[in-house]
Design an enzyme around this catalytic site. Structure first.
Site, PDB file in Angstrom:
ATOM      1  N   CYS A   2       0.833  -1.204   0.000  1.00 12.11           N
ATOM      2  CA  CYS A   2       0.000   0.000   0.000  1.00 12.11           C
ATOM      3  C   CYS A   2       0.874   1.263   0.000  1.00 12.11           C
ATOM      4  O   CYS A   2       2.055   1.209   0.308  1.00 12.11           O
ATOM      5  CB  CYS A   2      -0.876   0.028   1.230  1.00 12.11           C
ATOM      6  SG  CYS A   2      -1.695  -1.537   1.545  1.00 12.11           S
ATOM      7  N   ARG A  27       4.151   0.860  -6.429  1.00 19.16           N
ATOM      8  CA  ARG A  27       4.060  -0.173  -5.400  1.00 19.16           C
ATOM      9  C   ARG A  27       2.923  -1.157  -5.692  1.00 19.16           C
ATOM     10  O   ARG A  27       2.853  -2.216  -5.096  1.00 19.16           O
ATOM     11  CB  ARG A  27       3.817   0.491  -4.027  1.00 19.16           C
ATOM     12  CG  ARG A  27       4.949   1.398  -3.602  1.00 19.16           C
ATOM     13  CD  ARG A  27       4.526   2.320  -2.496  1.00 19.16           C
ATOM     14  NE  ARG A  27       4.415   1.654  -1.222  1.00 19.16           N
ATOM     15  CZ  ARG A  27       5.384   1.539  -0.331  1.00 19.16           C
ATOM     16  NH1 ARG A  27       6.579   2.040  -0.605  1.00 19.16           N
ATOM     17  NH2 ARG A  27       5.198   0.940   0.809  1.00 19.16           N
ATOM     18  N   TRP A  74      -3.275  -2.313  -1.438  1.00 14.46           N
ATOM     19  CA  TRP A  74      -2.961  -3.575  -2.129  1.00 14.46           C
ATOM     20  C   TRP A  74      -3.547  -4.643  -1.226  1.00 14.46           C
ATOM     21  O   TRP A  74      -3.008  -4.910  -0.143  1.00 14.46           O
ATOM     22  CB  TRP A  74      -1.442  -3.700  -2.248  1.00 14.46           C
ATOM     23  CG  TRP A  74      -0.955  -4.599  -3.332  1.00 14.46           C
ATOM     24  CD1 TRP A  74      -1.280  -4.559  -4.650  1.00 14.46           C
ATOM     25  CD2 TRP A  74      -0.012  -5.660  -3.192  1.00 14.46           C
ATOM     26  NE1 TRP A  74      -0.581  -5.523  -5.341  1.00 14.46           N
ATOM     27  CE2 TRP A  74       0.199  -6.218  -4.478  1.00 14.46           C
ATOM     28  CE3 TRP A  74       0.697  -6.203  -2.123  1.00 14.46           C
ATOM     29  CZ2 TRP A  74       1.067  -7.273  -4.706  1.00 14.46           C
ATOM     30  CZ3 TRP A  74       1.557  -7.253  -2.361  1.00 14.46           C
ATOM     31  CH2 TRP A  74       1.734  -7.782  -3.637  1.00 14.46           C
ATOM     32  N   ASN A 100      -0.759   0.867   6.521  1.00 15.87           N
ATOM     33  CA  ASN A 100       0.007  -0.117   5.738  1.00 15.87           C
ATOM     34  C   ASN A 100       0.514  -1.168   6.700  1.00 15.87           C
ATOM     35  O   ASN A 100       0.928  -0.834   7.804  1.00 15.87           O
ATOM     36  CB  ASN A 100       1.247   0.517   5.105  1.00 15.87           C
ATOM     37  CG  ASN A 100       0.915   1.338   3.908  1.00 15.87           C
ATOM     38  OD1 ASN A 100      -0.229   1.399   3.488  1.00 15.87           O
ATOM     39  ND2 ASN A 100       1.921   1.987   3.360  1.00 15.87           N
ATOM     40  N   LYS A 484      20.584 -15.959 -14.205  1.00 24.31           N
ATOM     41  CA  LYS A 484      20.683 -14.534 -13.866  1.00 24.31           C
ATOM     42  C   LYS A 484      21.796 -13.878 -14.681  1.00 24.31           C
ATOM     43  O   LYS A 484      21.624 -12.794 -15.230  1.00 24.31           O
ATOM     44  CB  LYS A 484      20.965 -14.433 -12.375  1.00 24.31           C
ATOM     45  CG  LYS A 484      20.344 -13.316 -11.633  1.00 24.31           C
ATOM     46  CD  LYS A 484      18.932 -13.481 -11.183  1.00 24.31           C
ATOM     47  CE  LYS A 484      17.962 -13.907 -12.245  1.00 24.31           C
ATOM     48  NZ  LYS A 484      16.691 -14.368 -11.757  1.00 24.31           N
ATOM     49  N   GLU A 487      20.776 -13.481 -18.437  1.00 26.13           N
ATOM     50  CA  GLU A 487      19.744 -12.516 -18.836  1.00 26.13           C
ATOM     51  C   GLU A 487      20.167 -11.070 -18.656  1.00 26.13           C
ATOM     52  O   GLU A 487      19.739 -10.222 -19.427  1.00 26.13           O
ATOM     53  CB  GLU A 487      18.385 -12.815 -18.185  1.00 26.13           C
ATOM     54  CG  GLU A 487      18.283 -12.645 -16.710  1.00 26.13           C
ATOM     55  CD  GLU A 487      16.845 -12.922 -16.219  1.00 26.13           C
ATOM     56  OE1 GLU A 487      16.713 -13.254 -15.039  1.00 26.13           O
ATOM     57  OE2 GLU A 487      15.871 -12.782 -16.977  1.00 26.13           O
ATOM     58  N   HIS A 503      31.979 -35.986 -17.983  1.00 31.94           N
ATOM     59  CA  HIS A 503      31.255 -36.757 -19.008  1.00 31.94           C
ATOM     60  C   HIS A 503      30.985 -35.915 -20.253  1.00 31.94           C
ATOM     61  O   HIS A 503      30.123 -36.249 -21.050  1.00 31.94           O
ATOM     62  CB  HIS A 503      29.947 -37.302 -18.423  1.00 31.94           C
ATOM     63  CG  HIS A 503      30.175 -38.216 -17.263  1.00 31.94           C
ATOM     64  ND1 HIS A 503      30.687 -39.485 -17.413  1.00 31.94           N
ATOM     65  CD2 HIS A 503      30.036 -38.023 -15.935  1.00 31.94           C
ATOM     66  CE1 HIS A 503      30.819 -40.053 -16.232  1.00 31.94           C
ATOM     67  NE2 HIS A 503      30.428 -39.180 -15.305  1.00 31.94           N
TER      68      HIS A 503
HETATM   69  O1  M6R Z   1       6.103 -14.197 -13.178  1.00 31.14           O
HETATM   70  P1  M6R Z   1       6.700 -15.561 -13.196  1.00 31.14           P
HETATM   71  O2  M6R Z   1       7.441 -15.893 -11.921  1.00 31.14           O
HETATM   72  O3  M6R Z   1       5.718 -16.653 -13.538  1.00 31.14           O
HETATM   73  O4  M6R Z   1       7.775 -15.525 -14.358  1.00 31.14           O
HETATM   74  C1  M6R Z   1       8.460 -16.679 -14.737  1.00 31.14           C
HETATM   75  C2  M6R Z   1       9.660 -16.336 -15.591  1.00 31.14           C
HETATM   76  O5  M6R Z   1       9.267 -15.683 -16.766  1.00 31.14           O
HETATM   77  C3  M6R Z   1      10.656 -15.455 -14.823  1.00 31.14           C
HETATM   78  O6  M6R Z   1      11.073 -16.057 -13.631  1.00 31.14           O
HETATM   79  C4  M6R Z   1      11.890 -15.165 -15.677  1.00 31.14           C
HETATM   80  O7  M6R Z   1      12.620 -16.348 -15.871  1.00 31.14           O
HETATM   81  C5  M6R Z   1      12.747 -14.086 -15.014  1.00 31.14           C
HETATM   82  N1  M6R Z   1      13.102 -13.065 -15.960  1.00 31.14           N
HETATM   83  C6  M6R Z   1      14.008 -14.622 -14.416  1.00 31.14           C
HETATM   84  O8  M6R Z   1      14.793 -13.637 -13.835  1.00 31.14           O
END
Ligand code: M6R
Length: 605
Positions: A2, A27, A74, A100, A484, A487, A503
């Site tokens: 909130c 938020r 929220w 809140n 991580k 991406e 292997h």
């Molecule tokens: O909103 P969700 O948790 O369902 O999303 C799932 C994936 O798209 C999300 O975890 C994605 O892999 C992230 N970008 C990872 O950092």
């Protein structure tokens, strides 16, 4: 999460209240409202929906009142609705509050107030606050508020106005953020700095146990007993855009640093007398004695959290088959489903198309469904038989960080509770529960390693590839660490079981190849260390993450995690690997919050 705004001063309060709430929109919220106050009375307008809906309701009004409070809600207790929206007022319409947080003992307070004849109109925990203040109000609202505060358990950032002192806004804070500000036009309060920045940069961040009294000409600060406290004001040096990032350069960095707090929030009310409390499971009415199998279904980072849950469950309840499955596979695969199957869907957004489709399929086949989501009222939350919420707050950076660690925390609570329901003795969970209680502090300590992690991330500056290895529960952590890094930094990263290296993947290891190795699982740490030495022998640069028990004399780049249960190592390790990916991306000059080709919520197949 909130949002709150409050003002008293020499100008009309409404413009500040509304613009402040708009600055807090990030938020997330599902309803909004304001109370304006003057000697003639309280004027409260609130509505389910967006701030524009509230603005429309107020559009043709002449509202010159110079004090008031505002709120965006929220929903946590009670659905989004006009009645559940804040502010809440007493029956005489002389006191109004916005809140809140969560009042953990609201049920017992409500029971007593109902006995005293107080009428409740909402389903919220917050409404007890206004009636409790009314109960103690014998003509001095400050005294009444102090008395009420003695009874409130849980978390609260609270603002109160009353017709008895229409020029004053009272503010109390415990475990929920709140700042106050002051300028020549008056005094302000808000749940975050961006709300006030257009009006003042002179702010004071309230501490737990602070009770602030806002007047047009200044702010008084007390403890909950009414003893005056010294005031520590600061001048905020940054602009509005930076403030929404709380002073951090990026949302990802901010969200990584929020983890101690959001883990605490996710655990709030979940550990009671050293046992896990998940009353929501009662609504499932699941015949636990007939449970045939458990599926954890999710995508991306949430899938990695599901793999963690699968192994935690397998360890404690080996006789019941349990599987973590990618939702994109589950929705089309041939998986056994029956009314005695429990499907657990994990998602930050609750709107991921594959996960929603997987849930629909499970329901069609008669399975019981439980969702673990972060976004209230999202598709998964609406469709699952029962929903448990992580309390990570809005996650804005595309890379999931705080949502992941809160998923690990909540999944641990869930697995413990399910295991108990399936007959596993409570004594087996003592270490896990003790570690969960310490987790906010453990994560705080991990964040202190950030300079060291930053240094190690420089090893990747000119690299195209990185390899992550680990065994047992370290495996899911390396899969998540590699995801991580990929991406946000666009560095190719692969994760392997350490025992699988020889292997095939070891063919990729060459002079200067960066290997991030995890050896936190005591019973197999020695084996992992010998796998790591095999990579060093081929010229790899190894960054080792292990416990203080492990001898690391042969390694140049080492990060330590505390000696907690091997089953919970994934949480401190995640923080280190998030920081590693973050700094690698920053060093490469990448747009960490919005990586190319990625969306925050993948709502298409
Ligand atoms: O909103 P969700 O948790 O369902 O999303 C799932 C994936 O798209 C999300 O975890 C994605 O892999 C992230 N970008 C990872 O950092």
């Amino acid at each position: 999460m909130c949002g709150i705004t409050g003002f008293t001063g020499k100008e009309a309060a409404l413009p500040f209240l509304l613009q402040g709430l708009e600055k807090l929109e990030y938020r997330g919220y599902d309803s909004a409202g304001v109370t304006l106050v003057d000697a003639k009375g309280l004027y409260t307008v609130k509505t389910k929906g967006r701030l524009k809906d509230l603005r429309e309701l107020l559009a043709n009004e002449h509202l010159p009142q110079t004090a008031g409070i505002g709120h965006t809600r929220w929903a946590t207790h009670g659905v989004p609705s006009n009645l559940n929206s804040h502010p809440h007022t007493n029956a005489k319409n002389t006191i109004s509050i916005v809140h809140n947080g969560i009042i953990e003992n609201y049920a017992s307070i409500k029971e007593e107030l109902l006995r005293q004849g107080y009428p409740f109109v909402s389903e919220t925990d917050s409404e007890v606050i206004v009636h409790l203040i009314d109960y103690y109000d014998k003509g001095d609202i400050f005294e009444a508020l102090k008395k009420a505060l003695r009874y409130l358990q849980g978390s609260f950032a609270l603002c109160v106005v009353s017709t008895a002192n229409p020029d004053t806004v009272y503010v109390a804070k415990k475990d929920s953020p709140m700042i106050v500000g002051h300028s020549s036009i008056g005094s302000f309060c808000a749940s975050d700095i961006p709300a006030v920045l257009e009006y003042t940069k002179d702010i004071m961040t309230l501490e737990d146990g602070n009770l602030a009294v806002l007047k047009a000409d200044g702010v008084e600060l007390y403890d909950f007993a009414g003893n005056p406290l010294p005031q520590h004001w600061t001048h905020v040096p940054y602009d509005l855009q930076a403030a929404q990032k709380g002073g951090y350069d990026t949302f990802m960095e901010k969200e990584i640093h929020e983890q101690p707090h959001v883990i605490q929030e996710t655990l709030r009310g979940r550990i009671v007398n050293d046992d896990i409390s998940l009353n929501e499971l009662d609504q499932l009415a699941f015949p636990w004695e007939n449970l045939e199998r458990v599926y954890f279904v999710a995508c991306g980072t949430a899938y990695n959290a599901s793999m963690f849950a699968q192994d935690l469950f397998r360890h404690h309840v080996p006789k019941i088959p349990s599987f973590a499955l990618a939702a994109s596979e589950f929705r089309y695969g041939s998986y056994y489903l029956s009314p005695n199957t429990l499907c657990i869907f994990v998602s930050q957004s609750g709107e991921t198309a594959d996960t929603l489709a997987a849930l629909n399929r499970a329901k069609e086949r008669g399975a019981k469904t439980l969702a673990i989501v972060n976004v209230l009222g999202s598709g998964l939350a609406r469709k699952a038989d029962v929903t448990l919420y992580t309390c990570a707050g809005p996650e804005i950076a595309v890379a999931s960080t705080k949502a992941y660690t809160t998923q690990l925390v909540l999944l641990t609570c869930l697995v413990i509770k399910m295991s108990e329901l399936l007959g596993v003795a409570r004594e087996n969970f003592k270490e896990l529960i003790d570690n969960l209680k310490d987790m906010p502090k453990i994560v705080e300590d991990m964040l202190k390693e950030k300079d060291q992690v930053h240094e190690y991330a420089k090893l990747l500056a000119d690299k195209h590839d990185a390899y992550f290895i680990g065994r047992k529960m370290d495996y899911f952590s390396v899969v998540e660490g590699a995801l991580k890094l990929k991406e946000v930094s666009y560095i190719h990263a692969d994760a392997y079981l350490a025992g699988e290296l020889k292997h095939g993947p070891i063919a990729l290891i060459d002079k200067g190849t960066v290997v991030i190795a995890l050896a936190t699982q005591a019973d197999v740490a020695a084996k992992t260390i010998s796998n790591i030495e095999e990579t060093k022998a081929r010229g790899a640069v190894v960054i080792l993450i292990t416990t203080s028990k492990q001898n690391t004399d042969k390694f140049n780049y080492v990060l330590r995690v505390p000696n907690i249960s091997p089953y919970l190592m994934a949480i401190p390790v995640a923080v280190l690997l998030q920081l590693f990916a973050y700094y690698a991306a920053v060093i490469k000059g990448c747009d960490v919050d919005k990586p190319r080709n990625l969306a925050k919520s993948v709502t298409v197949e």
